[in-house]
Design an enzyme around this catalytic site. Structure first.
Site, PDB file in Angstrom:
ATOM      1  N   ARG A 228       0.817  -1.215   0.000  1.00 47.98           N
ATOM      2  CA  ARG A 228       0.000   0.000   0.000  1.00 47.98           C
ATOM      3  C   ARG A 228       0.857   1.274   0.000  1.00 47.98           C
ATOM      4  NH1 ARG A 228      -4.040   1.167   2.904  1.00 47.98           N
ATOM      5  NH2 ARG A 228      -4.667  -0.838   3.795  1.00 47.98           N
ATOM      6  N   ASP A 286      -8.462  -8.321  -2.727  1.00 46.23           N
ATOM      7  CA  ASP A 286      -9.297  -7.401  -1.948  1.00 46.23           C
ATOM      8  C   ASP A 286     -10.575  -7.076  -2.722  1.00 46.23           C
ATOM      9  OD1 ASP A 286     -10.026  -5.923   0.260  1.00 46.23           O
ATOM     10  OD2 ASP A 286      -8.795  -4.182  -0.210  1.00 46.23           O
TER      11      ASP A 286
END
Length: 390
Positions: A228, A286
């Site tokens: 991320r 995700d």
């Protein structure tokens, strides 16, 4: 019905060369150099493999199958996943999780969705819990959920180093990990703790402290969203070098990719260059999570939805754009995930394994066909099996 896939180049994910695959009762009966079957034997369905490659069905270990999001109020709750979305993405095994909202999304509805997907044609599992610690379980404890409910294989996604986490103490985290491990040992399951890592400064702190101060092995914990930010990714490299798992999230909008975010395909290359073993690297999508979008001035402009199609997209990009071999890249969504989650009949093409198979064009790696448990779900890029209400 016996199914024979003839003369196709097989990646198991290791390259096996051109083979013929025989499928009986949803299992791989054998992998042969060649085979001749008498014309008057039994009913046989043949699939021609010339110009194609065969891969194991993909395993996505992080999908909000019953919907996710909700962090911008109730109207931002994302919808449930559709069966056809998973099939089109080549995903034949999926692991569901809840995410931030453990109140309006609960384990009963998550488990019900997993059962629905299984009935519709693919393999499904779930983690017990959500972001918060202590974990909200179906039964009275983590141990009971993992040991007594077949579809529950671990705990997750619990949030650390994130403003949305429940800010657990280190002792609470240790207790959770210990319960998951013992339950896994007693049930023969993975019992892993799937950890959501946020943007906070603590990063891997709890996990490294746990490894240093307890007897719990490093691979009991699977940190996700490790790409991320570049700052978190640098710690993920160190975690991988220590022998830990590194799970890279594939969902991102290429048009709004944040400057310091590490694209999963690129992250795989960087990890390998740093000496992290490929067996310790996994991708997950995700899928159905909310996906914030920002303009070039870092101003929020809207929400998207994480896509399960990103899982194979990043594998394909790793091969076509980043110079990673198909064998290596495929492991991140097949054999590595199967080994981590103890899904012993998944993730490989071999005698006795589940006939979860992907047929793709050799020239550009585009998915053409999907078989789940021996059933043809997609042929020549056309979906053959859809969800009940699609």
């Amino acid at each position: 019905m016996v199914t024979v896939i003839k003369d196709i180049e097989v990646y198991s994910p290791e390259y096996l060369g051109k083979k013929t695959i025989v499928i009986v009762d949803g299992k791989i009966e054998g992998v042969y150099d060649s085979i001749s079957i008498p014309e008057d034997f039994i009913s046989i369905r043949e699939i021609e493999g010339d110009g194609m490659i065969l891969m194991p069905g993909f395993i996505d270990a992080h999908v909000h199958i019953s919907g996710g999001g909700g962090e911008g109020s109730f109207k931002t709750r994302t919808p449930e996943i559709k069966l056809s979305e998973l099939i089109e993405a080549g995903i034949t095994t999926v692991v569901g999780c809840i995410g931030t909202d453990g109140i309006c999304r609960d384990m009963k509805s998550l488990l019900a969705k997993a059962y629905a997907l299984e009935e519709e044609g693919i393999t499904s599992y779930v983690y017990t819990g959500s972001y918060e610690i202590p974990v909200r379980t179906i039964m009275s404890s983590i141990k009971e959920d993992i040991m007594l409910i077949p579809k529950i294989i671990g705990v997750g996604e619990v949030a650390l180093s994130d403003h949305r986490s429940s800010q657990p103490t280190f002792e609470q985290f240790i207790s959770l990990a210990a319960d998951a491990r013992v339950a896994g040992l007693l049930s023969g399951k993975a019992g892993i703790v799937h950890v959501h890592l946020g943007d906070g400064p603590k990063k891997f702190q709890y996990m490294w402290k746990l490894i240093e101060n307890t007897e719990i092995p490093i691979n009991q914990i699977v940190p996700t969203h490790c790409n991320r930010s570049i700052h978190l990714f640098k710690d993920a490299i160190e975690h991988g070098k220590k022998g830990g798992y590194v799970d890279l999230t594939t969902s991102s909008d290429p048009d709004f990719l944040e400057e310091d975010e590490v694209k999963a395909s690129r992250g795989l290359k960087m990890l390998l260059e740093e000496g992290v073993k490929v067996e310790n690297i996994m991708f997950s999508s995700d899928g159905q999570g909310s996906l914030p979008k920002f303009n070039k001035n870092r101003e929020f402009i809207g929400l998207g939805i994480g896509s399960v199609s990103s899982l194979y997209r990043e594998v394909r990009d790793a091969v076509l754009n980043d110079g990673i071999s198909l064998e290596m890249a495929l492991k991140t969504i097949t054999s590595n995930v199967a080994d981590c989650l103890k899904l012993n009949d998944k993730g490989r093409i071999a005698k006795g394994k589940s006939a979860d198979l992907i047929i793709a064009r050799k020239e550009d790696l585009t998915i053409e066909g999907v078989l789940s448990k021996g059933v043809e779900c997609m042929r020549k890029n056309k979906i053959l099996i859809k969800g009940t209400f699609e």
